[in-house]
Design a protein around this motif. Structure first.
Motif, PDB file in Angstrom:
ATOM      1  N   VAL A 184       0.843  -1.190   0.000  1.00 47.41           N
ATOM      2  CA  VAL A 184       0.000   0.000   0.000  1.00 47.41           C
ATOM      3  C   VAL A 184       0.882   1.246   0.000  1.00 47.41           C
ATOM      4  CG1 VAL A 184      -1.894  -1.125   1.228  1.00 47.41           C
ATOM      5  CG2 VAL A 184      -0.134   0.073   2.535  1.00 47.41           C
ATOM      6  N   LYS A 185       0.297   2.375  -0.393  1.00 47.95           N
ATOM      7  CA  LYS A 185       1.022   3.639  -0.353  1.00 47.95           C
ATOM      8  C   LYS A 185       1.113   4.118   1.090  1.00 47.95           C
ATOM      9  CE  LYS A 185      -0.265   5.229  -4.985  1.00 47.95           C
ATOM     10  NZ  LYS A 185      -0.920   6.312  -5.761  1.00 47.95           N
ATOM     11  N   THR A 186       2.284   4.595   1.471  1.00 47.04           N
ATOM     12  CA  THR A 186       2.445   5.137   2.815  1.00 47.04           C
ATOM     13  C   THR A 186       1.823   6.522   2.892  1.00 47.04           C
ATOM     14  OG1 THR A 186       4.600   6.055   2.230  1.00 47.04           O
ATOM     15  CG2 THR A 186       4.571   3.858   3.205  1.00 47.04           C
ATOM     16  N   GLY A 187       1.525   6.948   4.115  1.00 47.68           N
ATOM     17  CA  GLY A 187       0.915   8.255   4.322  1.00 47.68           C
ATOM     18  C   GLY A 187       1.026   8.670   5.774  1.00 47.68           C
ATOM     19  N   SER A 188       0.383   9.772   6.113  1.00 45.87           N
ATOM     20  CA  SER A 188       0.446  10.271   7.489  1.00 45.87           C
ATOM     21  C   SER A 188      -0.170   9.286   8.468  1.00 45.87           C
ATOM     22  CB  SER A 188      -0.269  11.619   7.591  1.00 45.87           C
ATOM     23  OG  SER A 188      -1.625  11.503   7.174  1.00 45.87           O
ATOM     24  N   PHE A 189      -1.112   8.464   7.986  1.00 44.26           N
ATOM     25  CA  PHE A 189      -1.757   7.480   8.859  1.00 44.26           C
ATOM     26  C   PHE A 189      -0.763   6.443   9.379  1.00 44.26           C
ATOM     27  CE2 PHE A 189      -2.052   5.857   4.555  1.00 44.26           C
ATOM     28  CZ  PHE A 189      -1.725   4.513   4.684  1.00 44.26           C
ATOM     29  N   CYS A 190       0.365   6.277   8.680  1.00 40.28           N
ATOM     30  CA  CYS A 190       1.371   5.299   9.108  1.00 40.28           C
ATOM     31  C   CYS A 190       1.963   5.656  10.473  1.00 40.28           C
ATOM     32  CB  CYS A 190       2.498   5.203   8.078  1.00 40.28           C
ATOM     33  SG  CYS A 190       1.982   4.543   6.469  1.00 40.28           S
ATOM     34  N   GLU A 191       1.951   6.953  10.811  1.00 41.41           N
ATOM     35  CA  GLU A 191       2.555   7.394  12.065  1.00 41.41           C
ATOM     36  C   GLU A 191       1.833   6.838  13.287  1.00 41.41           C
ATOM     37  OE1 GLU A 191       2.729  11.618  11.993  1.00 41.41           O
ATOM     38  OE2 GLU A 191       3.985  11.718  10.195  1.00 41.41           O
ATOM     39  N   SER A 192       0.536   6.542  13.147  1.00 41.10           N
ATOM     40  CA  SER A 192      -0.231   6.019  14.274  1.00 41.10           C
ATOM     41  C   SER A 192      -0.366   4.501  14.242  1.00 41.10           C
ATOM     42  CB  SER A 192      -1.630   6.652  14.295  1.00 41.10           C
ATOM     43  OG  SER A 192      -2.354   6.293  13.115  1.00 41.10           O
TER      44      SER A 192
END
Length: 219
Positions: A184-192
């Motif tokens: 999947v594409k990484t994003g800001s949601f990865c931080e949590s």
């Protein structure tokens, strides 16, 4: 999907993981990888308080059941509801060991505060589908309880949301049958995400649950 028994059903909790991130769901439910962070520890503590196996408590016209095991043969999922409230209603259903008839309301406990999180809603809807199948009833709403504000929000259980849960469940089974972990594409949601250090490309060192626990014990 043609499983022989409930032991082959997928976990209901995976609905939330899958909606948040398909890769996170696959790492947990297919590859059996896991890593704790503050959010998962707090969440587990909150759920332990709610998930006291099959405890019944009568409060006036309300019967509160904690840690109720549920499943759906249609969706082939299984899990435990934090809390299910049975409220006396002449148009409701019969409950074993209780007099009268009751309307059924699932209540899911969350550690944070209210937010626009469809993953939480879909997990609650999945619980409602299981309960409808088990008690042969219709559930029109449930509740999300937010521990940070000690308040709960009512959530309508709509046909559209049920349809989305059925679609997600079908996709989960397809991935699981193929034992496929998607990219999947990484994003800001990865931080949590509790698995960010296992999942992100520059830290892609896969560890089994056993090796992770052993590593923690030797620290």
């Amino acid at each position: 999907m043609d499983y022989k028994d409930e032991d082959s059903y997928l976990m209901l909790s995976g609905i939330q993981h899958f909606q948040f991130c398909k890769r996170q769901w696959a790492l947990i439910h297919i590859e059996q990888q896991w890593e704790e962070n503050v959010k998962t520890i707090e969440g587990q503590y909150l759920h332990r308080k709610a998930d006291q196996p099959m405890i019944r408590e009568k409060r006036g016209d309300k019967l509160v059941v904690r840690g109720l095991h549920v499943n759906s043969h249609e969706l082939q999922i299984t899990g435990i509801c934090d809390v299910v409230e049975f409220i006396e209603n002449p148009d409701g259903v019969n409950i074993v060991g209780a007099e009268g008839r009751f309307a059924v309301y699932p209540v899911e406990y969350k550690r944070g505060k209210p937010k626009q999180n469809e993953a939480d809603i879909l997990q609650l809807v999945a619980q409602a589908i299981c309960l409808e199948e088990m008690f042969l009833c219709e559930i029109h709403s449930g509740f999300l309880f937010y521990n940070e504000i000690k308040h709960r929000i009512e959530v309508p259980i709509t046909p559209e949301l049920k349809g989305k849960v059925r679609e997600i469940s079908s996709q989960m089974h397809q991935y699981y049958d193929k034992k496929h972990t998607p990219k999947v594409k990484t994003g800001s949601f990865c931080e949590s995400c509790s698995l960010q250090h296992l999942c992100l490309p520059d830290l892609m060192k896969k560890r089994s649950v056993k090796s992770y626990i052993e590593g923690k014990l030797t620290m």
